[in-house]
Design a protein around this motif. Structure first.
Motif, PDB file in Angstrom:
ATOM      1  N   ASN A  21     -37.268  28.552 -21.824  1.00 22.86           N
ATOM      2  CA  ASN A  21     -36.176  28.388 -21.885  1.00 22.86           C
ATOM      3  C   ASN A  21     -35.839  27.038 -21.091  1.00 22.86           C
ATOM      4  OD1 ASN A  21     -33.193  28.669 -22.064  1.00 22.86           O
ATOM      5  ND2 ASN A  21     -33.061  30.530 -21.101  1.00 22.86           N
ATOM      6  N   PRO A  22     -35.082  25.993 -21.774  1.00 20.95           N
ATOM      7  CA  PRO A  22     -34.973  24.822 -20.907  1.00 20.95           C
ATOM      8  C   PRO A  22     -33.875  24.896 -19.917  1.00 20.95           C
ATOM      9  CG  PRO A  22     -33.981  24.536 -23.061  1.00 20.95           C
ATOM     10  CD  PRO A  22     -34.744  25.964 -22.837  1.00 20.95           C
ATOM     11  N   ALA A  23     -33.720  24.135 -18.791  1.00 23.41           N
ATOM     12  CA  ALA A  23     -32.837  24.353 -17.670  1.00 23.41           C
ATOM     13  C   ALA A  23     -32.817  22.757 -17.123  1.00 23.41           C
ATOM     14  CB  ALA A  23     -33.089  25.157 -16.699  1.00 23.41           C
ATOM     15  N   ALA A  24     -31.424  22.660 -16.645  1.00 24.59           N
ATOM     16  CA  ALA A  24     -31.268  21.157 -16.140  1.00 24.59           C
ATOM     17  C   ALA A  24     -31.369  21.494 -14.607  1.00 24.59           C
ATOM     18  CB  ALA A  24     -30.104  20.378 -16.330  1.00 24.59           C
ATOM     19  N   VAL A  25     -32.056  20.648 -13.617  1.00 26.15           N
ATOM     20  CA  VAL A  25     -31.867  20.831 -12.151  1.00 26.15           C
ATOM     21  C   VAL A  25     -31.430  19.466 -11.613  1.00 26.15           C
ATOM     22  CG1 VAL A  25     -33.198  21.190 -10.265  1.00 26.15           C
ATOM     23  CG2 VAL A  25     -33.756  22.349 -12.047  1.00 26.15           C
ATOM     24  N   CYS A  26     -30.242  19.509 -10.879  1.00 19.50           N
ATOM     25  CA  CYS A  26     -29.748  18.502 -10.305  1.00 19.50           C
ATOM     26  C   CYS A  26     -30.080  18.579  -8.722  1.00 19.50           C
ATOM     27  CB  CYS A  26     -28.152  18.283 -10.249  1.00 19.50           C
ATOM     28  SG  CYS A  26     -27.848  17.497 -11.975  1.00 19.50           S
ATOM     29  N   LEU A  27     -30.833  17.575  -8.136  1.00 20.85           N
ATOM     30  CA  LEU A  27     -31.118  17.664  -6.626  1.00 20.85           C
ATOM     31  C   LEU A  27     -30.100  16.828  -5.929  1.00 20.85           C
ATOM     32  CD1 LEU A  27     -34.850  17.417  -6.327  1.00 20.85           C
ATOM     33  CD2 LEU A  27     -33.835  19.480  -6.519  1.00 20.85           C
ATOM     34  N   LEU A  28     -29.182  17.633  -5.404  1.00 18.58           N
ATOM     35  CA  LEU A  28     -28.077  16.961  -4.356  1.00 18.58           C
ATOM     36  C   LEU A  28     -28.346  17.007  -2.777  1.00 18.58           C
ATOM     37  CD1 LEU A  28     -25.386  19.557  -6.000  1.00 18.58           C
ATOM     38  CD2 LEU A  28     -25.774  17.215  -6.735  1.00 18.58           C
ATOM     39  N   ASP A  29     -27.757  15.921  -2.440  1.00 14.42           N
ATOM     40  CA  ASP A  29     -27.892  15.691  -0.728  1.00 14.42           C
ATOM     41  C   ASP A  29     -26.864  16.452  -0.057  1.00 14.42           C
ATOM     42  OD1 ASP A  29     -29.770  13.664  -1.335  1.00 14.42           O
ATOM     43  OD2 ASP A  29     -28.167  11.933  -1.161  1.00 14.42           O
ATOM     44  N   GLN A  39     -18.658  20.123 -15.176  1.00 15.27           N
ATOM     45  CA  GLN A  39     -18.593  18.956 -16.169  1.00 15.27           C
ATOM     46  C   GLN A  39     -20.158  18.442 -16.570  1.00 15.27           C
ATOM     47  OE1 GLN A  39     -15.962  16.301 -13.885  1.00 15.27           O
ATOM     48  NE2 GLN A  39     -14.536  16.195 -15.625  1.00 15.27           N
ATOM     49  N   VAL A  40     -20.913  18.261 -15.489  1.00 17.64           N
ATOM     50  CA  VAL A  40     -22.298  18.145 -15.484  1.00 17.64           C
ATOM     51  C   VAL A  40     -22.842  18.871 -16.551  1.00 17.64           C
ATOM     52  CG1 VAL A  40     -24.615  17.607 -14.547  1.00 17.64           C
ATOM     53  CG2 VAL A  40     -22.540  16.750 -13.406  1.00 17.64           C
ATOM     54  N   ALA A  41     -22.841  20.381 -16.376  1.00 20.65           N
ATOM     55  CA  ALA A  41     -23.410  21.425 -17.120  1.00 20.65           C
ATOM     56  C   ALA A  41     -22.869  21.290 -18.503  1.00 20.65           C
ATOM     57  CB  ALA A  41     -23.112  22.630 -16.695  1.00 20.65           C
ATOM     58  N   ALA A  42     -21.782  21.123 -18.634  1.00 22.93           N
ATOM     59  CA  ALA A  42     -21.102  20.617 -20.320  1.00 22.93           C
ATOM     60  C   ALA A  42     -21.800  19.499 -20.727  1.00 22.93           C
ATOM     61  CB  ALA A  42     -19.737  20.519 -20.254  1.00 22.93           C
ATOM     62  N   GLU A  43     -22.125  18.525 -20.031  1.00 21.60           N
ATOM     63  CA  GLU A  43     -22.655  17.348 -20.600  1.00 21.60           C
ATOM     64  C   GLU A  43     -24.257  17.574 -21.008  1.00 21.60           C
ATOM     65  OE1 GLU A  43     -22.965  12.988 -21.352  1.00 21.60           O
ATOM     66  OE2 GLU A  43     -21.198  14.771 -20.996  1.00 21.60           O
ATOM     67  N   MET A  44     -24.917  18.272 -20.233  1.00 16.95           N
ATOM     68  CA  MET A  44     -26.206  18.727 -20.162  1.00 16.95           C
ATOM     69  C   MET A  44     -26.302  19.655 -21.301  1.00 16.95           C
ATOM     70  SD  MET A  44     -27.856  16.831 -18.339  1.00 16.95           S
ATOM     71  CE  MET A  44     -29.582  17.422 -18.822  1.00 16.95           C
ATOM     72  N   LEU A  46     -26.867  22.746 -21.906  1.00 14.51           N
ATOM     73  CA  LEU A  46     -28.171  23.759 -21.909  1.00 14.51           C
ATOM     74  C   LEU A  46     -27.583  25.005 -21.547  1.00 14.51           C
ATOM     75  CD1 LEU A  46     -30.885  21.551 -20.364  1.00 14.51           C
ATOM     76  CD2 LEU A  46     -30.788  22.136 -22.602  1.00 14.51           C
ATOM     77  N   SER A  47     -28.256  26.174 -21.711  1.00 13.50           N
ATOM     78  CA  SER A  47     -27.791  27.633 -21.172  1.00 13.50           C
ATOM     79  C   SER A  47     -27.375  27.466 -19.880  1.00 13.50           C
ATOM     80  CB  SER A  47     -28.736  28.658 -21.771  1.00 13.50           C
ATOM     81  OG  SER A  47     -29.969  28.375 -21.084  1.00 13.50           O
ATOM     82  N   GLU A  48     -28.304  26.840 -18.908  1.00  8.13           N
ATOM     83  CA  GLU A  48     -27.899  26.880 -17.578  1.00  8.13           C
ATOM     84  C   GLU A  48     -28.164  25.295 -17.099  1.00  8.13           C
ATOM     85  OE1 GLU A  48     -26.482  29.214 -15.890  1.00  8.13           O
ATOM     86  OE2 GLU A  48     -26.733  30.911 -17.166  1.00  8.13           O
ATOM     87  N   THR A  49     -27.478  24.773 -16.101  1.00  9.79           N
ATOM     88  CA  THR A  49     -27.667  23.598 -15.424  1.00  9.79           C
ATOM     89  C   THR A  49     -27.716  24.006 -13.870  1.00  9.79           C
ATOM     90  OG1 THR A  49     -26.834  22.217 -16.816  1.00  9.79           O
ATOM     91  CG2 THR A  49     -26.960  21.249 -14.449  1.00  9.79           C
ATOM     92  N   ALA A  50     -28.739  23.970 -12.968  1.00  9.56           N
ATOM     93  CA  ALA A  50     -28.835  24.312 -11.928  1.00  9.56           C
ATOM     94  C   ALA A  50     -28.458  23.191 -10.611  1.00  9.56           C
ATOM     95  CB  ALA A  50     -30.227  24.826 -11.268  1.00  9.56           C
ATOM     96  N   PHE A  51     -27.700  23.391  -9.636  1.00  3.93           N
ATOM     97  CA  PHE A  51     -27.519  22.451  -8.591  1.00  3.93           C
ATOM     98  C   PHE A  51     -28.150  22.996  -7.344  1.00  3.93           C
ATOM     99  CE2 PHE A  51     -24.388  22.050 -11.833  1.00  3.93           C
ATOM    100  CZ  PHE A  51     -24.504  20.583 -12.126  1.00  3.93           C
ATOM    101  N   THR A  65     -23.514  27.494 -16.755  1.00 12.03           N
ATOM    102  CA  THR A  65     -23.569  27.309 -18.375  1.00 12.03           C
ATOM    103  C   THR A  65     -22.687  26.341 -18.816  1.00 12.03           C
ATOM    104  OG1 THR A  65     -21.561  28.727 -19.195  1.00 12.03           O
ATOM    105  CG2 THR A  65     -23.672  29.835 -18.396  1.00 12.03           C
ATOM    106  N   PRO A  66     -22.532  25.897 -20.010  1.00  9.80           N
ATOM    107  CA  PRO A  66     -21.764  24.757 -20.236  1.00  9.80           C
ATOM    108  C   PRO A  66     -20.046  25.088 -20.195  1.00  9.80           C
ATOM    109  CG  PRO A  66     -23.387  24.766 -21.845  1.00  9.80           C
ATOM    110  CD  PRO A  66     -23.522  26.039 -21.102  1.00  9.80           C
TER     111      PRO A  66
END
Length: 265
Positions: A21-29, A39-44, A46-51, A65-66
Motif C-alpha cells: 500500500n503506497p503512502a506519502a510521508v511529509c517530514l515537517l519542522d 490539500q497536500v493529501a488531495a494533491e498526492m 493516495l489512500s493516506e498521506t502522513a505528516f 486521505t484525499p
C-alpha cells in the motif's frame, strides 16, 4: 507558507516496489495547518498521506486521505517509521514514538521489517444492514462491528477474492469502512481480507493495517492462537504478521522507498 518540505512515497507491507500500500510521508519542522495538510493529501491522491513533526519525546503523526483526516492508519504509520529509520532521524536500535489521535503508537525494527504496537479493537456481533448481501454480491456468514468498521465474514477465501461490491451503496453504510474476511485457503496464511472505504474517499485500500486491529483479535479467538499471518487480497496485495497481547496488537511488515523529493507548497 511552507517551502522545501521533504516528501517520500513508501510502499508499505511490501518487500519490493509496486506492491503493498503506497503512502506519502511529509517530514515537517513543526505543526502545520490542517486545511493545508488536507490539500497536500488531495494533491498526492493516495489512500493516506502522513505528516510527521517533532514532539518532546518522539513525533506527532497525523494521517489524511484525499478527503478526510482519520484517527488511525497502519500503513502510513509503517511508512513514517521507515522514513525516520532510513534517513537516520531515528537510530536502528531505537523505537519510534508517535503521538496520534489514537494515543501513543510505537514502531521498532524487527528482522528485515518493522513491528508496530497498536490498540486492539475486537469486533462484536451486530445486525446486518438492510440489503447487505445485495450490496456485497455475496451472502454473509456473520456480521460484526468494531469501533469504526463493519466486519463481514464470508464463506471462503475465493468469495473474498472475487467480490465486486456496489461501491455507491457501500458508501452509504454507517461505517468508516467495510472489511470482508475468510479463513485462508493456502499454507502459511491464517486468513485473508479486503477493505472497502468509499465513505472516506477510498473505494478499496490495498493493505489496511488499522483493519487488522479488529481482524487480529477476531481470528485469534476463532483459531485459538495469538500469533497469525494474514494476507490482504487486493490487486496489489500485502502480507502482515500479527500478535495479539491483551488490549494490543503487534502488526509486522516490510516497507520500501519508491521515491523521495521536495514539496514546494
Amino acid at each position: 507558507m511552507y517551502r522545501e518540505i521533504r516528501l517520500f512515497q513508501i510502499d508499505s507491507f511490501a518487500a519490493r516496489p509496486f506492491e503493498g500500500n503506497p503512502a506519502a510521508v511529509c517530514l515537517l519542522d513543526g505543526s502545520a495547518d490542517a486545511a493545508w495538510m488536507q490539500q497536500v493529501a488531495a494533491e498526492m491522491n493516495l489512500s493516506e498521506t502522513a505528516f510527521v513533526s517533532p514532539a518532546a519525546d518522539g513525533f506527532e503523526l497525523r494521517w489524511f486521505t484525499p478527503t478526510v483526516e482519520v484517527d488511525l492508519c497502519g500503513h502510513a504509520t509503517l511508512a513514517s517509521a521507515h522514513v525516520l529509520f532510513e534517513t537516520g532521524t531515528v537510530t536502528a536500535d531505537a523505537s519510534v514514538r508517535f503521538h496520534t489521535r489514537s494515543g501513543l503508537l510505537t514502531v521498532a525494527r524487527s528482522g528485515d521489517g518493522y513491528e508496530m504496537d497498536f490498540p486492539a479493537d475486537p469486533p462484536a456481533p451486530c445486525a446486518a444492514p438492510d440489503g447487505l448481501a445485495r450490496v456485497l454480491g455475496a451472502e454473509p456468514v456473520s456480521v460484526l462491528r468494531g469501533r469504526e468498521d463493519l466486519v463481514i465474514r464470508l464463506a471462503d477465501a475465493a468469495t473474498v477474492r472475487g467480490l465486486t461490491p456496489d461501491m455507491a451503496a457501500l458508501g452509504r453504510l454507517d461505517a468508516r469502512g467495510v472489511i470482508v474476511t475468510a479463513a485462508a485457503d493456502e499454507a502459511g496464511c491464517d486468513f485473508i481480507s479486503r477493505f472497502f472505504g468509499p465513505q472516506v474517499g477510498i473505494d478499496e485500500d490495498p493493505v489496511t493495517g488499522s483493519a487488522h486491529c479488529t481482524l487480529a483479535p477476531y481470528w485469534a479467538a476463532e483459531l485459538d492462537r495469538d500469533r497469525l499471518r494474514a494476507y490482504q487480497a487486493s490487486a496489489r496485495g500485502g502480507w502482515l504478521s500479527l500478535t495479539v497481547t491483551g488490549a494490543r496488537v503487534q502488526i509486522g511488515g516490510q516497507a520500501v522507498t519508491v521515491f523521495s523529493g521536495v514539496l514546494h507548497a
